[in-house]
Motif scaffolding. Structure first.
Motif, mmCIF file in Angstrom:
data_model
loop_
_atom_site.group_PDB
_atom_site.id
_atom_site.type_symbol
_atom_site.label_atom_id
_atom_site.label_comp_id
_atom_site.label_asym_id
_atom_site.label_seq_id
_atom_site.Cartn_x
_atom_site.Cartn_y
_atom_site.Cartn_z
ATOM 1 N N GLY A 64 -4.270 -5.351 -7.340
ATOM 2 C CA GLY A 64 -4.190 -6.637 -8.013
ATOM 3 C C GLY A 64 -3.085 -7.515 -7.464
ATOM 4 N N THR A 65 -1.938 -6.921 -7.162
ATOM 5 C CA THR A 65 -0.832 -7.689 -6.586
ATOM 6 C C THR A 65 -1.218 -8.280 -5.240
ATOM 7 O OG1 THR A 65 0.772 -6.271 -7.707
ATOM 8 C CG2 THR A 65 1.561 -7.549 -5.845
ATOM 9 N N VAL A 66 -1.849 -7.488 -4.397
ATOM 10 C CA VAL A 66 -2.255 -7.973 -3.076
ATOM 11 C C VAL A 66 -3.335 -9.042 -3.210
ATOM 12 C CG1 VAL A 66 -3.299 -7.297 -0.882
ATOM 13 C CG2 VAL A 66 -1.613 -5.811 -1.975
ATOM 14 N N MET A 67 -4.280 -8.846 -4.109
ATOM 15 C CA MET A 67 -5.359 -9.813 -4.278
ATOM 16 C C MET A 67 -4.819 -11.152 -4.748
ATOM 17 S SD MET A 67 -8.511 -9.486 -3.584
ATOM 18 C CE MET A 67 -9.852 -10.659 -3.586
ATOM 19 N N ALA A 118 4.319 -7.158 3.431
ATOM 20 C CA ALA A 118 4.969 -7.704 2.237
ATOM 21 C C ALA A 118 5.581 -9.073 2.519
ATOM 22 C CB ALA A 118 6.034 -6.729 1.731
ATOM 23 N N TRP A 119 6.247 -9.228 3.658
ATOM 24 C CA TRP A 119 6.878 -10.515 3.960
ATOM 25 C C TRP A 119 5.823 -11.594 4.186
ATOM 26 C CZ3 TRP A 119 11.259 -12.483 2.920
ATOM 27 C CH2 TRP A 119 11.693 -13.642 3.564
ATOM 28 N N ALA A 120 4.725 -11.244 4.842
ATOM 29 C CA ALA A 120 3.638 -12.202 5.023
ATOM 30 C C ALA A 120 3.051 -12.627 3.679
ATOM 31 C CB ALA A 120 2.551 -11.615 5.920
ATOM 32 N N LEU A 168 -5.705 -7.158 4.651
ATOM 33 C CA LEU A 168 -5.327 -6.814 3.283
ATOM 34 C C LEU A 168 -6.548 -6.736 2.374
ATOM 35 C CD1 LEU A 168 -2.122 -9.013 2.878
ATOM 36 C CD2 LEU A 168 -2.232 -6.547 3.197
ATOM 37 N N GLY A 169 -7.524 -7.624 2.596
ATOM 38 C CA GLY A 169 -8.739 -7.572 1.784
ATOM 39 C C GLY A 169 -9.520 -6.287 1.997
ATOM 40 N N PRO A 214 0.855 1.889 3.055
ATOM 41 C CA PRO A 214 1.705 1.443 4.162
ATOM 42 C C PRO A 214 1.264 0.116 4.764
ATOM 43 C CG PRO A 214 1.275 3.789 4.356
ATOM 44 C CD PRO A 214 0.396 3.288 3.253
ATOM 45 N N LEU A 215 -0.042 -0.146 4.798
ATOM 46 C CA LEU A 215 -0.523 -1.449 5.273
ATOM 47 C C LEU A 215 -0.017 -2.562 4.366
ATOM 48 C CD1 LEU A 215 -2.382 -3.333 6.944
ATOM 49 C CD2 LEU A 215 -4.213 -2.717 5.354
#
Length: 378
Positions: A118-121, A256-258, A284-285, A250-251
């Motif tokens: 959810g955070t990445v999305m 994270a900075w991006a 990331l998707g 790890p991916l």
């Protein structure tokens, strides 16, 4: 030859020369930064302790009389003697090792996977209301499970495995359709969300059709799968989910900075600062799709965790994804584990599915976030 003596500087000139200002702002900024780091570390430590306490409570609560003292007496006999507690008998050990511990472990891994996803999305879509299911993975997985239940014809000992594989395959197919169609329009966040919503409605309609034509034995199985449950937890399933989490996390951490730049500054500013926005969003998707599909195929649909956990984490520690990712994982684990424990104990001997209990928490928070966004505009 003697060297000429240097004339002393004029004291007036020396006094008129500007002096370097004291490093007041720099020192204040440094203190603020270190205080923020300490606070984040305390929040992480507190979340870990809360997760351990919740897991201990989940192991002890239920019909069987398992207490922390008896657990210590079983695994650490000297402490049990000090507490005057009796160790667990053989039946109680089987209950702990074969029923409660697998359920606790699955709740922790599933909650961590959904919280991180959810955070990445939310970062790659720029939408605070996004979740791992925004792209339609949940209804696609439910359709895969429904197809096996209705038309599989597998032997009983293969039915569960076939259902898991079909749900996983349909979720990945949905993700491939979403990112394939969105890539035709540059893989922008708006296109990604709208395509996911469209496919979500499509798979929901087909899944409803499957339920409509199901018979009396098939319909409860389909509906039960869509509720989300940890009842059938096994160490094999937990191992598969943990492998996906270990491969994908790890991916996420490396990007994270991006994600910080994409979430705070938008695509154009992130690209100007050297981020390959399209490739980052695609990578990331795909990671979100794999991790979410691995969780949903074993647990069913557990909604709102991927929406609620990132917001709880963001409200406590801020939006830096370097620390937000692990904290969202901890929040997701605590939320799923607490909801499953409440659903298992509150209505005993009936077990309420974890997906239903989580919705009781997720819906009010979702409405609060909508209202807060509205109040922020006025």
């Amino acid at each position: 030859m003697s060297r000429p003596r240097m004339r002393p500087r004029d004291p007036i000139l020396r006094r008129s020369r500007p002096e370097a200002p004291p490093d007041r702002d720099g020192g204040a900024l440094s203190r603020t930064y270190h205080a923020r780091r300490r606070r984040r570390g305390l929040y992480l430590l507190g979340a870990v302790l809360a997760l351990v306490c919740t897991a201990l409570a989940a192991c002890c609560m239920g019909v069987a009389d398992l207490t922390p003292g008896r657990l210590l007496a079983t695994w650490l006999p000297p402490l049990g003697d000090l507490l005057s507690a009796q160790p667990l008998d053989r039946t109680e050990r089987n209950v702990l090792l074969m029923l409660r511990l697998p359920r606790v472990a699955m709740a922790v891994v599933a909650g961590a996977g959904l919280g991180v996803s959810g955070t990445v999305m939310q970062a790659i879509t720029g939408n605070s209301m996004a979740s791992p299911f925004t792209t339609g993975l949940s209804n696609a997985a439910a359709l895969g499970a429904a197809l096996v239940i209705l038309f599989g014809g597998f032997p009983v000992y293969l039915q569960e495995t076939a259902t898991v594989l079909a749900a996983f395959a349909m979720a990945l197919l949905c993700a491939a359709l979403v990112y394939g169609i969105s890539s035709l329009r540059g893989l922008g966040p708006e296109t990604l969300v709208l395509t996911g919503i469209a496919l979500n409605y499509l798979f929901n309609a087909v899944n409803s059709s499957m339920q409509y034509i199901a018979n009396e034995q098939q319909l409860p199985a389909i509906v039960h799968w869509t509720f989300g449950s940890l009842t059938a937890a096994s160490w094999r399933d937990i191992g598969v989910m943990a492998v996906f989490l270990a491969l994908v996390y790890p991916l996420f951490a490396s990007k994270a900075w991006a994600m910080n730049l994409m979430a705070s500054n938008g695509d154009e500013s992130a690209a100007a600062l050297g981020v390959n926005v399209r490739d980052t969003r695609l990578a990331l998707g795909i990671g979100v799709a794999l991790l979410t599909a691995s969780v949903v195929s074993f647990t069913g649909i557990i909604g709102f965790v991927g929406l609620v956990a990132p917001h709880i984490a963001r409200m406590l520690i801020g939006g830096d994804h370097r620390i937000l990712l692990p904290f969202s994982a901890l929040c997701g684990s605590i939320l799923v584990l607490a909801a499953d424990t409440v659903g298992r104990v509150a209505f005993s001997p009936t077990t309420l599915p974890v997906g239903i209990v989580v919705s009781y928490v997720g819906v009010p928070l979702f409405l609060y976030l909508i209202l807060r966004e509205r109040w922020g505009r006025t």
